[in-house]
Write a protein that holds these residues in place. Sequence first.
Motif, PDB file in Angstrom:
ATOM      1  N   GLN A  78       0.744  -1.047   0.147  1.00  0.00           N
ATOM      2  CA  GLN A  78      -0.077   0.011   0.179  1.00  0.00           C
ATOM      3  C   GLN A  78       0.844   1.262  -0.029  1.00  0.00           C
ATOM      4  OE1 GLN A  78      -3.767   0.109   0.168  1.00  0.00           O
ATOM      5  NE2 GLN A  78      -2.856   1.883  -0.768  1.00  0.00           N
ATOM      6  N   ALA A  79       1.869   1.349   1.011  1.00  0.00           N
ATOM      7  CA  ALA A  79       2.957   2.136   1.058  1.00  0.00           C
ATOM      8  C   ALA A  79       3.613   2.797  -0.500  1.00  0.00           C
ATOM      9  CB  ALA A  79       3.849   2.297   1.975  1.00  0.00           C
ATOM     10  N   VAL A  80       3.823   1.658  -1.145  1.00  0.00           N
ATOM     11  CA  VAL A  80       4.674   2.003  -2.509  1.00  0.00           C
ATOM     12  C   VAL A  80       3.684   2.148  -3.328  1.00  0.00           C
ATOM     13  CG1 VAL A  80       5.698   0.702  -4.195  1.00  0.00           C
ATOM     14  CG2 VAL A  80       6.376   0.106  -1.794  1.00  0.00           C
ATOM     15  N   VAL A  81       2.571   1.979  -3.518  1.00  0.00           N
ATOM     16  CA  VAL A  81       1.495   2.007  -4.491  1.00  0.00           C
ATOM     17  C   VAL A  81       0.921   3.540  -4.163  1.00  0.00           C
ATOM     18  CG1 VAL A  81      -0.902   1.780  -5.031  1.00  0.00           C
ATOM     19  CG2 VAL A  81       0.683  -0.241  -4.762  1.00  0.00           C
ATOM     20  N   ASP A  82       0.708   3.805  -2.896  1.00  0.00           N
ATOM     21  CA  ASP A  82       0.434   5.133  -2.860  1.00  0.00           C
ATOM     22  C   ASP A  82       1.165   6.421  -3.406  1.00  0.00           C
ATOM     23  OD1 ASP A  82      -1.691   4.515  -1.306  1.00  0.00           O
ATOM     24  OD2 ASP A  82      -0.923   5.012   0.893  1.00  0.00           O
ATOM     25  N   VAL A  83       2.566   6.111  -3.230  1.00  0.00           N
ATOM     26  CA  VAL A  83       3.644   6.941  -3.654  1.00  0.00           C
ATOM     27  C   VAL A  83       3.778   6.925  -5.516  1.00  0.00           C
ATOM     28  CG1 VAL A  83       6.036   7.428  -4.123  1.00  0.00           C
ATOM     29  CG2 VAL A  83       4.999   6.789  -1.728  1.00  0.00           C
ATOM     30  N   LEU A  84       3.485   5.928  -5.754  1.00  0.00           N
ATOM     31  CA  LEU A  84       3.878   5.623  -7.242  1.00  0.00           C
ATOM     32  C   LEU A  84       2.480   6.388  -7.875  1.00  0.00           C
ATOM     33  CD1 LEU A  84       4.917   1.843  -7.703  1.00  0.00           C
ATOM     34  CD2 LEU A  84       6.183   3.765  -8.021  1.00  0.00           C
ATOM     35  N   VAL A  85       1.401   6.128  -7.429  1.00  0.00           N
ATOM     36  CA  VAL A  85      -0.167   6.900  -7.982  1.00  0.00           C
ATOM     37  C   VAL A  85       0.304   8.519  -7.687  1.00  0.00           C
ATOM     38  CG1 VAL A  85      -2.466   6.988  -7.597  1.00  0.00           C
ATOM     39  CG2 VAL A  85      -1.231   4.728  -7.634  1.00  0.00           C
ATOM     40  N   ALA A  86       0.664   8.834  -6.698  1.00  0.00           N
ATOM     41  CA  ALA A  86       0.832  10.215  -6.320  1.00  0.00           C
ATOM     42  C   ALA A  86       1.557  10.872  -7.276  1.00  0.00           C
ATOM     43  CB  ALA A  86       1.012  10.351  -4.862  1.00  0.00           C
ATOM     44  N   LYS A  87       2.669  10.199  -7.366  1.00  0.00           N
ATOM     45  CA  LYS A  87       3.941  10.915  -8.252  1.00  0.00           C
ATOM     46  C   LYS A  87       3.316  11.150  -9.695  1.00  0.00           C
ATOM     47  CE  LYS A  87       7.481  11.776  -4.942  1.00  0.00           C
ATOM     48  NZ  LYS A  87       8.227  12.779  -4.987  1.00  0.00           N
ATOM     49  N   THR A  88       3.110   9.940 -10.172  1.00  0.00           N
ATOM     50  CA  THR A  88       2.466   9.836 -11.544  1.00  0.00           C
ATOM     51  C   THR A  88       1.577  10.801 -11.895  1.00  0.00           C
ATOM     52  OG1 THR A  88       2.911   7.375 -11.473  1.00  0.00           O
ATOM     53  CG2 THR A  88       1.667   8.277 -13.424  1.00  0.00           C
ATOM     54  N   LEU A  89       0.433  11.148 -11.029  1.00  0.00           N
ATOM     55  CA  LEU A  89      -0.379  12.077 -11.078  1.00  0.00           C
ATOM     56  C   LEU A  89       0.072  13.408 -11.017  1.00  0.00           C
ATOM     57  CD1 LEU A  89      -2.458   9.610 -11.019  1.00  0.00           C
ATOM     58  CD2 LEU A  89      -4.169  11.460 -10.329  1.00  0.00           C
ATOM     59  N   ALA A  90       1.115  13.699  -9.978  1.00  0.00           N
ATOM     60  CA  ALA A  90       1.685  14.789 -10.016  1.00  0.00           C
ATOM     61  C   ALA A  90       2.425  15.357 -11.351  1.00  0.00           C
ATOM     62  CB  ALA A  90       2.712  14.940  -8.741  1.00  0.00           C
ATOM     63  N   ALA A  91       2.914  14.376 -11.627  1.00  0.00           N
ATOM     64  CA  ALA A  91       3.772  14.412 -13.334  1.00  0.00           C
ATOM     65  C   ALA A  91       2.868  14.851 -14.230  1.00  0.00           C
ATOM     66  CB  ALA A  91       4.563  13.268 -13.674  1.00  0.00           C
ATOM     67  N   ARG A 125      -2.479  -1.518 -10.434  1.00  0.00           N
ATOM     68  CA  ARG A 125      -3.205  -1.325 -11.719  1.00  0.00           C
ATOM     69  C   ARG A 125      -4.714  -0.834 -11.274  1.00  0.00           C
ATOM     70  NH1 ARG A 125      -0.810  -4.560 -15.856  1.00  0.00           N
ATOM     71  NH2 ARG A 125      -2.719  -4.719 -16.979  1.00  0.00           N
ATOM     72  N   ARG A 126      -5.162  -1.309 -10.151  1.00  0.00           N
ATOM     73  CA  ARG A 126      -6.563  -1.030  -9.673  1.00  0.00           C
ATOM     74  C   ARG A 126      -6.617   0.745  -9.343  1.00  0.00           C
ATOM     75  NH1 ARG A 126      -6.938  -5.000  -6.688  1.00  0.00           N
ATOM     76  NH2 ARG A 126      -6.348  -4.092  -4.806  1.00  0.00           N
ATOM     77  N   GLU A 127      -5.586   1.004  -8.567  1.00  0.00           N
ATOM     78  CA  GLU A 127      -5.489   2.234  -7.818  1.00  0.00           C
ATOM     79  C   GLU A 127      -5.071   3.326  -9.002  1.00  0.00           C
ATOM     80  OE1 GLU A 127      -4.179   2.495  -3.885  1.00  0.00           O
ATOM     81  OE2 GLU A 127      -5.047   0.939  -3.224  1.00  0.00           O
ATOM     82  N   MET A 128      -4.094   2.885  -9.645  1.00  0.00           N
ATOM     83  CA  MET A 128      -3.890   3.837 -10.813  1.00  0.00           C
ATOM     84  C   MET A 128      -4.983   4.199 -11.589  1.00  0.00           C
ATOM     85  SD  MET A 128      -0.953   5.488 -11.505  1.00  0.00           S
ATOM     86  CE  MET A 128       0.513   4.526 -11.220  1.00  0.00           C
ATOM     87  N   HIS A 129      -5.843   2.982 -12.124  1.00  0.00           N
ATOM     88  CA  HIS A 129      -7.192   3.168 -12.914  1.00  0.00           C
ATOM     89  C   HIS A 129      -8.052   4.261 -12.345  1.00  0.00           C
ATOM     90  CE1 HIS A 129      -6.764   0.962 -16.564  1.00  0.00           C
ATOM     91  NE2 HIS A 129      -6.083  -0.191 -15.954  1.00  0.00           N
ATOM     92  N   ALA A 130      -8.317   4.101 -10.836  1.00  0.00           N
ATOM     93  CA  ALA A 130      -9.220   4.786 -10.331  1.00  0.00           C
ATOM     94  C   ALA A 130      -8.682   6.209 -10.000  1.00  0.00           C
ATOM     95  CB  ALA A 130      -9.465   4.295  -8.676  1.00  0.00           C
ATOM     96  N   ALA A 131      -7.560   6.575  -9.667  1.00  0.00           N
ATOM     97  CA  ALA A 131      -6.956   7.835  -9.770  1.00  0.00           C
ATOM     98  C   ALA A 131      -7.142   8.502 -11.251  1.00  0.00           C
ATOM     99  CB  ALA A 131      -5.584   7.841  -9.386  1.00  0.00           C
ATOM    100  N   CYS A 132      -6.761   8.072 -12.225  1.00  0.00           N
ATOM    101  CA  CYS A 132      -6.583   8.375 -13.333  1.00  0.00           C
ATOM    102  C   CYS A 132      -8.065   8.734 -13.890  1.00  0.00           C
ATOM    103  CB  CYS A 132      -6.002   7.601 -14.425  1.00  0.00           C
ATOM    104  SG  CYS A 132      -4.161   7.716 -14.403  1.00  0.00           S
ATOM    105  N   ALA A 133      -9.039   7.752 -13.523  1.00  0.00           N
ATOM    106  CA  ALA A 133     -10.347   8.126 -13.884  1.00  0.00           C
ATOM    107  C   ALA A 133     -10.851   9.410 -13.216  1.00  0.00           C
ATOM    108  CB  ALA A 133     -11.313   7.017 -13.679  1.00  0.00           C
ATOM    109  N   GLU A 134     -10.601   9.454 -11.979  1.00  0.00           N
ATOM    110  CA  GLU A 134     -11.106  10.549 -11.392  1.00  0.00           C
ATOM    111  C   GLU A 134     -10.678  11.998 -11.725  1.00  0.00           C
ATOM    112  OE1 GLU A 134     -10.926   9.818  -7.106  1.00  0.00           O
ATOM    113  OE2 GLU A 134     -11.104  12.141  -6.756  1.00  0.00           O
ATOM    114  N   ALA A 135      -9.226  11.911 -12.291  1.00  0.00           N
ATOM    115  CA  ALA A 135      -8.579  13.119 -13.017  1.00  0.00           C
ATOM    116  C   ALA A 135      -8.751  13.251 -14.035  1.00  0.00           C
ATOM    117  CB  ALA A 135      -7.162  12.969 -12.430  1.00  0.00           C
ATOM    118  N   GLY A 136      -9.779  12.708 -14.841  1.00  0.00           N
ATOM    119  CA  GLY A 136      -9.957  12.546 -16.215  1.00  0.00           C
ATOM    120  C   GLY A 136      -8.831  12.319 -17.173  1.00  0.00           C
ATOM    121  N   LEU A 137      -7.956  11.299 -16.617  1.00  0.00           N
ATOM    122  CA  LEU A 137      -6.755  11.073 -17.650  1.00  0.00           C
ATOM    123  C   LEU A 137      -6.873   9.803 -18.265  1.00  0.00           C
ATOM    124  CD1 LEU A 137      -3.954  11.797 -14.847  1.00  0.00           C
ATOM    125  CD2 LEU A 137      -4.260  13.419 -16.972  1.00  0.00           C
ATOM    126  N   GLN A 138      -6.503   9.716 -19.762  1.00  0.00           N
ATOM    127  CA  GLN A 138      -6.420   8.556 -20.417  1.00  0.00           C
ATOM    128  C   GLN A 138      -5.292   7.505 -19.707  1.00  0.00           C
ATOM    129  OE1 GLN A 138      -5.673   8.580 -24.382  1.00  0.00           O
ATOM    130  NE2 GLN A 138      -5.559   6.298 -24.633  1.00  0.00           N
TER     131      GLN A 138
END
Length: 338
Positions: free
Chosen positions: A240-253, A275-288
């Motif tokens: 969870q800790a690793v996924v949180d950082v990967l998702v946050a930094k990718t969206l920040a980028a 995969r699951r959390e990246m999909h959810a975060a990108c969907a919420e941010a309107g990113l493909q």
Amino acid sequence: MARILGIDTSCDDTSIAVVADGTTILSNIVASQVDIHHRYGGVVPELACRKHIEAIGPVYQSALDEAGLRLEDLDAIAVTQGPGLIGALLVGLSFAKSLAYATGKPLIPVNHLEGHICSAFLEAPDLACPFVCLVVSGGHTDLYYCEAPGTYRLLGQTRDDAAGEAFDKVSKLLGLGYPGGPVIDRLAREGDARAVRFPRTYLEKDSLDFSFSGIKTAVLHYVRKHGPKQVADLAASFQQAVVDVLVAKTLAAAGQCQASRVVVTGGVAANSQLRREMHAACAEAGLQLVIPHPRLCTDNGAMIAAAAHWRLHQGRSRLEGEALLELDATTDDRFAGL
Ligand code: KG4
Ligand code: ZN
């Protein structure tokens, strides 16, 4: 239709594929060495080289057979020239050079990381540039801005361990064996991700760099203090800790580059929670979002052929006469920062 043979022997998988037009996989054979390295808790470079030598001939034949083609039918030979284990790379390079020399076909050297990036075009042939790409593997955790195939800007990278390396090391210290990613991924499903609050390292404000050595040490201290108990909870909390950082930094980028498209690839991109959390975060941010099939995220020859495709069309291949002396592509200034 250009048909390219793609060879990757950068680490512990011997993989050869045939890809048509940079997007259609005609075959993609992967001979894994996990059974050998498992015994030692990590990749043993000397063993990896020997196994590549044994495997490469049969893997090559299977790749052609499955594609229903002969060597004469191919338009070019592509091979990973680095980064990777030098001895392992040499096996693929020597094999590729021999094929190119014997046939006079173009030989295309490919940067392994560019291969990972281009796996996105195998998953989504219509993917348009620019996009932000997280390459998260056993050797790298990098964020790139991809303006066009072949033109990449490094936005951030790990300052110490790669995320996959952290998975492998934590797995080892929890007594779960090698490779750690798939084991932790499976075990974490049975655990409570809130059981232990491991640190998330975000570094300076707006930094797109990563650091995973702290979390690895935190797990080590926890296990020393409490013993390797409730291993599923530890696996889930670490993941969870690793996924949180990967998702946050990718969206920040994506935010910093004002990009509307995101690609996530490399071995760790096979992780089900990421995969699951990246999909959810990108969907919420309107990113493909494009995350290739797990088989295309881990090392494979098809991604090398996909990366070679645009080079072939730009005439950026080399014939055998110009020996491939340098083993990695750091000399390619378009791959800034590598
Ligand atoms: O891209 P890759 O096959 O090889 C490198 O270029 O490094 O990545 C291998 C890494 C290993 O560290 C492995 O533990 C990790 O990818 N990995 C995973 C998963 N599958 C492979 N990490 C987390 N979850 C997974 N399901
Ligand atoms: Zn890789």
